[in-house]
Design a protein around this motif. Structure first.
Motif, mmCIF file in Angstrom:
data_model
loop_
_atom_site.group_PDB
_atom_site.id
_atom_site.type_symbol
_atom_site.label_atom_id
_atom_site.label_comp_id
_atom_site.label_asym_id
_atom_site.label_seq_id
_atom_site.Cartn_x
_atom_site.Cartn_y
_atom_site.Cartn_z
ATOM 1 N N LYS A 93 30.969 30.123 20.890
ATOM 2 C CA LYS A 93 31.823 31.177 20.372
ATOM 3 C C LYS A 93 31.423 32.515 20.996
ATOM 4 C CE LYS A 93 33.600 32.423 15.800
ATOM 5 N NZ LYS A 93 33.358 32.237 14.373
ATOM 6 N N ARG A 94 30.110 32.738 21.055
ATOM 7 C CA ARG A 94 29.592 33.982 21.621
ATOM 8 C C ARG A 94 29.956 34.076 23.109
ATOM 9 N NH1 ARG A 94 23.839 33.415 22.180
ATOM 10 N NH2 ARG A 94 24.609 32.582 24.125
ATOM 11 N N GLN A 105 32.264 36.865 24.945
ATOM 12 C CA GLN A 105 31.796 37.636 26.093
ATOM 13 C C GLN A 105 32.754 37.515 27.262
ATOM 14 O OE1 GLN A 105 27.831 36.264 26.749
ATOM 15 N NE2 GLN A 105 26.935 37.705 25.288
#
Ligand SMILES: [Zn+2]
Length: 85
Positions: A60-61, A65
């Motif tokens: 998810k991160r 990004q």
């Protein structure tokens, strides 16, 4: 302190070692062989559920990004176009 997963090349035993110093001997507790392979994910998270959760959080991160980078690029290209013409 990182705990690493190892697999013994000689007897196939999978085990964990706590590495305090880089010169700590990495040896199989089963047969004593130093022909061990370090697995690349440090075992800081135990259990499939929390591991899966951590993986999903990481993905998810990463996606967030990537989205940020995309928008930054768009903003850059848009402003570049405006100044260019
Ligand atoms: Zn072994």
């Amino acid at each position: 302190m990182p705990i690493y997963d190892y697999v013994c090349s000689d007897c196939g035993e999978a085990f964990e070692l706590l590495i305090r110093r880089s010169d700590d001997t990495e040896a199989c507790p089963e047969c004593g062989s130093e022909e061990v392979e370090k697995q690349f994910s440090p075992t800081t998270v135990h259990g499939d559920t929390s591991h899966g959760k951590a993986m999903r959080a990481a993905k998810k991160r990463d996606a967030a990004q990537a989205r940020d980078r995309f928008h930054e690029r768009r903003r850059y290209e848009e402003s570049h176009d405006r100044h260019g013409h």
